[in-house]
Design a protein around this motif. Structure first.
Motif, PDB file in Angstrom:
ATOM      1  N   ALA A  70       0.840  -1.211   0.000  1.00  0.00           N
ATOM      2  CA  ALA A  70       0.000   0.000   0.000  1.00  0.00           C
ATOM      3  C   ALA A  70       0.870   1.254   0.000  1.00  0.00           C
ATOM      4  CB  ALA A  70      -0.934   0.001   1.215  1.00  0.00           C
ATOM      5  N   ARG A  71       2.026   1.168   0.622  1.00  0.00           N
ATOM      6  CA  ARG A  71       2.905   2.349   0.686  1.00  0.00           C
ATOM      7  C   ARG A  71       3.665   2.546  -0.634  1.00  0.00           C
ATOM      8  NH1 ARG A  71       4.084   6.813   4.187  1.00  0.00           N
ATOM      9  NH2 ARG A  71       6.293   7.233   4.190  1.00  0.00           N
ATOM     10  N   PHE A  72       4.182   1.446  -1.202  1.00  0.00           N
ATOM     11  CA  PHE A  72       5.097   1.590  -2.342  1.00  0.00           C
ATOM     12  C   PHE A  72       4.587   0.977  -3.644  1.00  0.00           C
ATOM     13  CE2 PHE A  72       7.924   1.463   1.449  1.00  0.00           C
ATOM     14  CZ  PHE A  72       8.404   2.754   1.365  1.00  0.00           C
ATOM     15  N   GLY A  73       3.590   0.112  -3.583  1.00  0.00           N
ATOM     16  CA  GLY A  73       3.117  -0.534  -4.804  1.00  0.00           C
ATOM     17  C   GLY A  73       4.246  -1.218  -5.557  1.00  0.00           C
ATOM     18  N   ASP A  74       5.066  -1.975  -4.837  1.00  0.00           N
ATOM     19  CA  ASP A  74       6.265  -2.551  -5.440  1.00  0.00           C
ATOM     20  C   ASP A  74       6.325  -4.074  -5.208  1.00  0.00           C
ATOM     21  OD1 ASP A  74       8.913  -3.057  -6.311  1.00  0.00           O
ATOM     22  OD2 ASP A  74       9.730  -2.514  -4.343  1.00  0.00           O
ATOM     23  N   PRO A  75       5.434  -4.828  -5.872  1.00  0.00           N
ATOM     24  CA  PRO A  75       5.443  -6.274  -5.640  1.00  0.00           C
ATOM     25  C   PRO A  75       6.724  -6.944  -6.122  1.00  0.00           C
ATOM     26  CG  PRO A  75       3.892  -5.718  -7.416  1.00  0.00           C
ATOM     27  CD  PRO A  75       4.360  -4.422  -6.814  1.00  0.00           C
ATOM     28  N   GLU A  76       7.364  -6.372  -7.145  1.00  0.00           N
ATOM     29  CA  GLU A  76       8.602  -6.979  -7.668  1.00  0.00           C
ATOM     30  C   GLU A  76       9.682  -6.962  -6.583  1.00  0.00           C
ATOM     31  OE1 GLU A  76       6.971  -4.482  -9.129  1.00  0.00           O
ATOM     32  OE2 GLU A  76       6.384  -5.165 -11.139  1.00  0.00           O
ATOM     33  N   ALA A  80      11.122 -10.224  -4.605  1.00  0.00           N
ATOM     34  CA  ALA A  80      12.556 -10.492  -4.720  1.00  0.00           C
ATOM     35  C   ALA A  80      13.189 -10.546  -3.328  1.00  0.00           C
ATOM     36  CB  ALA A  80      13.224  -9.419  -5.587  1.00  0.00           C
ATOM     37  N   GLU A  81      12.735  -9.686  -2.436  1.00  0.00           N
ATOM     38  CA  GLU A  81      13.248  -9.700  -1.060  1.00  0.00           C
ATOM     39  C   GLU A  81      12.913 -11.034  -0.380  1.00  0.00           C
ATOM     40  OE1 GLU A  81      15.156  -7.468   0.423  1.00  0.00           O
ATOM     41  OE2 GLU A  81      15.186  -8.701   2.246  1.00  0.00           O
ATOM     42  N   ILE A  82      11.674 -11.451  -0.529  1.00  0.00           N
ATOM     43  CA  ILE A  82      11.236 -12.680   0.144  1.00  0.00           C
ATOM     44  C   ILE A  82      11.936 -13.901  -0.460  1.00  0.00           C
ATOM     45  CG2 ILE A  82       9.196 -14.139   0.577  1.00  0.00           C
ATOM     46  CD1 ILE A  82       7.546 -11.487   0.668  1.00  0.00           C
ATOM     47  N   MET A  83      12.220 -13.832  -1.768  1.00  0.00           N
ATOM     48  CA  MET A  83      12.876 -14.975  -2.428  1.00  0.00           C
ATOM     49  C   MET A  83      14.401 -14.847  -2.438  1.00  0.00           C
ATOM     50  SD  MET A  83      10.362 -15.826  -5.638  1.00  0.00           S
ATOM     51  CE  MET A  83      10.737 -17.576  -5.707  1.00  0.00           C
ATOM     52  N   GLY A  84      14.917 -13.698  -1.938  1.00  0.00           N
ATOM     53  CA  GLY A  84      16.367 -13.500  -1.915  1.00  0.00           C
ATOM     54  C   GLY A  84      16.954 -13.372  -3.308  1.00  0.00           C
ATOM     55  N   ARG A  85      16.236 -12.690  -4.198  1.00  0.00           N
ATOM     56  CA  ARG A  85      16.693 -12.557  -5.587  1.00  0.00           C
ATOM     57  C   ARG A  85      17.086 -11.112  -5.895  1.00  0.00           C
ATOM     58  NH1 ARG A  85      15.159 -17.416  -8.191  1.00  0.00           N
ATOM     59  NH2 ARG A  85      14.947 -18.832  -6.420  1.00  0.00           N
ATOM     60  N   LYS A  86      17.780 -10.975  -7.015  1.00  0.00           N
ATOM     61  CA  LYS A  86      18.231  -9.657  -7.479  1.00  0.00           C
ATOM     62  C   LYS A  86      17.032  -8.694  -7.541  1.00  0.00           C
ATOM     63  CE  LYS A  86      21.548  -8.049 -10.894  1.00  0.00           C
ATOM     64  NZ  LYS A  86      20.936  -7.006 -11.665  1.00  0.00           N
ATOM     65  N   GLU A 277       3.075 -13.124 -13.557  1.00  0.00           N
ATOM     66  CA  GLU A 277       4.210 -12.651 -14.369  1.00  0.00           C
ATOM     67  C   GLU A 277       5.391 -12.262 -13.485  1.00  0.00           C
ATOM     68  OE1 GLU A 277       3.785  -9.201 -17.076  1.00  0.00           O
ATOM     69  OE2 GLU A 277       2.066 -10.349 -17.838  1.00  0.00           O
ATOM     70  N   ILE A 278       5.096 -11.544 -12.405  1.00  0.00           N
ATOM     71  CA  ILE A 278       6.163 -11.107 -11.494  1.00  0.00           C
ATOM     72  C   ILE A 278       6.843 -12.319 -10.873  1.00  0.00           C
ATOM     73  CG2 ILE A 278       6.590  -9.919  -9.292  1.00  0.00           C
ATOM     74  CD1 ILE A 278       4.294  -7.986 -10.123  1.00  0.00           C
ATOM     75  N   ALA A 279       6.048 -13.317 -10.478  1.00  0.00           N
ATOM     76  CA  ALA A 279       6.628 -14.503  -9.840  1.00  0.00           C
ATOM     77  C   ALA A 279       7.540 -15.228 -10.819  1.00  0.00           C
ATOM     78  CB  ALA A 279       5.523 -15.423  -9.328  1.00  0.00           C
ATOM     79  N   ALA A 280       7.116 -15.319 -12.075  1.00  0.00           N
ATOM     80  CA  ALA A 280       7.949 -16.003 -13.075  1.00  0.00           C
ATOM     81  C   ALA A 280       9.246 -15.220 -13.278  1.00  0.00           C
ATOM     82  CB  ALA A 280       7.172 -16.138 -14.384  1.00  0.00           C
ATOM     83  N   ASP A 281       9.118 -13.907 -13.375  1.00  0.00           N
ATOM     84  CA  ASP A 281      10.301 -13.063 -13.599  1.00  0.00           C
ATOM     85  C   ASP A 281      11.268 -13.148 -12.405  1.00  0.00           C
ATOM     86  OD1 ASP A 281      12.051 -10.930 -14.202  1.00  0.00           O
ATOM     87  OD2 ASP A 281      10.746  -9.510 -13.181  1.00  0.00           O
ATOM     88  N   VAL A 282      10.738 -12.973 -11.187  1.00  0.00           N
ATOM     89  CA  VAL A 282      11.614 -12.941 -10.004  1.00  0.00           C
ATOM     90  C   VAL A 282      12.257 -14.318  -9.774  1.00  0.00           C
ATOM     91  CG1 VAL A 282      11.621 -12.650  -7.489  1.00  0.00           C
ATOM     92  CG2 VAL A 282      10.425 -10.994  -8.929  1.00  0.00           C
ATOM     93  N   SER A 283      11.492 -15.386  -9.983  1.00  0.00           N
ATOM     94  CA  SER A 283      12.041 -16.743  -9.772  1.00  0.00           C
ATOM     95  C   SER A 283      13.219 -17.016 -10.700  1.00  0.00           C
ATOM     96  CB  SER A 283      10.993 -17.824 -10.052  1.00  0.00           C
ATOM     97  OG  SER A 283       9.851 -17.593  -9.311  1.00  0.00           O
ATOM     98  N   ALA A 284      13.224 -16.376 -11.852  1.00  0.00           N
ATOM     99  CA  ALA A 284      14.301 -16.638 -12.825  1.00  0.00           C
ATOM    100  C   ALA A 284      15.530 -15.769 -12.561  1.00  0.00           C
ATOM    101  CB  ALA A 284      13.772 -16.378 -14.232  1.00  0.00           C
ATOM    102  N   ARG A 285      15.452 -14.868 -11.596  1.00  0.00           N
ATOM    103  CA  ARG A 285      16.593 -13.975 -11.337  1.00  0.00           C
ATOM    104  C   ARG A 285      17.679 -14.682 -10.523  1.00  0.00           C
ATOM    105  NH1 ARG A 285      13.678  -8.370  -9.315  1.00  0.00           N
ATOM    106  NH2 ARG A 285      12.176  -8.198 -11.019  1.00  0.00           N
TER     107      ARG A 285
END
Ligand SMILES: Cc1ncc(C[n+]2csc(CCOP(=O)(O)OP(=O)(O)O)c2C)c(N)n1
Length: 293
Positions: A70-76, A80-86, A277-285
């Motif tokens: 709600a504050r940042f609208g930044d799911p990517e 990435a933080e939760i998955m430890g990705r770039k 889409e975000i999950a697919a992108d972040v998982s591949a990082r």
């Protein structure tokens, strides 16, 4: 229920889709550690969003993904933080519960944030009049002594501190009725702190009730406790739902979908597709790299 703007509904359903995706990723063994979803409670930070301003601080807790989105609208960045990705908000060091971004901090330690938020509110009162510190806590966190030390000074020193209580009736596996004597309202009264109860889901009604109180907190600093009567729909973290079947789990979205089916279907499909889409992108990082500088 009143019809929501597309923007509000999109944010609510982004949060819901994000949380459902996390549970799905956990089930498939693609996430480590733990996570606490805010399914059912999404409307709390969304209702506050237009009432908070850029210079305000937000202190979140273990159930904080909705607060962050709600504050940042930044799911990517959050995924990435939760998955430890770039691309992770905190280089993958904070995970689900420990985030820092600008004037936003979260902690998984119950009760830790309130004294910190009170200290920040004191600084804001002195140097940035009109700004406030908003802190989210659950009903179970009223068992922590630090909460009362912070409330005492916040009232004594008239600090611009907005305490948002998400009262979902249970703390991990302990129903609130088994561990809390009296009420949060009575506890607020003991300190002379104003208390406002929210027991509706309609964002416009919630905002109309809160706007004058928050305006007045900004103009004439003092703490305010806003208690949302809410329900968490999911487990405490992942698979640990110990609630009996009769435990109340009212879902704002089920009621909203029934009242506004076409808008709900359209926006939910968009939110789910975006999160997929975000999950697919972040998982591949590649993994996030932690720089100590
Ligand atoms: C100091 C401390 N004690 C215990 C825990 C473990 N713990 C994590 S969440 C939680 C329950 C929190 O309940 P509540 O404040 O009502 O928030 P909710 O989980 O219902 O959103 C507990 C006991 C913790 N994180 N910190």
């Amino acid at each position: 229920m009143d019809r929501l703007s597309d923007d509000d509904l999109a944010l609510l359903l982004l949060i819901r889709s994000f949380e459902l995706k996390l549970l799905d990723l956990f089930e498939r063994g693609e996430l480590n550690g733990t996570t606490h979803t805010c399914l059912g409670q999404e409307y709390v930070p969304v209702s506050l969003r237009p009432l908070l301003r850029e210079p305000d601080w937000v202190f979140s807790n273990h159930r904080g993904h909705g607060h962050y989105l709600a504050r940042f609208g930044d799911p990517e960045g959050l995924l990435a933080e939760i998955m430890g990705r770039k691309g992770a908000v905190c280089e993958g060091v904070g995970g689900s519960q420990h985030l820092r971004r600008g004037r936003y901090l979260s902690t998984g330690v119950q009760g830790q944030s309130l004294p910190v938020a009170a200290g920040v509110a004191l600084r804001l009162k002195r140097d940035e009049p009109g700004a406030l510190a908003c802190v989210h806590i659950g009903d179970g966190t009223w068992g922590e002594g630090a909460v009362y030390e912070a409330l005492n000074l916040a009232q004594l020193w008239r600090l611009p501190l907005l305490v948002v209580v998400e009262h979902n009736g249970i703390a991990q596996s302990t129903p609130t009725a088994l561990q809390m004597a009296g009420t949060i309202e009575d506890r607020a009264r003991a300190f002379g702190i104003a208390h406002h109860h929210v027991d509706v889901f309609d964002l416009s009604r919630i905002r109309a009730g809160l706007a004058p109180l928050i305006d007045s907190l900004r103009a004439d600093p003092r703490p305010l406790i806003v208690e949302f009567a809410t329900h968490r729909l999911g487990p405490h973290s992942k698979g640990d739902d110990t609630r009996p079947s009769g435990f109340p789990r009212t879902d704002w979205y089920a009621a909203y979908q029934a009242a506004h089916p076409a808008q709900s279907a359209r926006i939910e499909a968009e939110a789910r597709a975006r999160v997929d889409e975000i999950a697919a992108d972040v998982s591949a990082r590649p993994a996030a790299t932690w720089t100590t500088a």
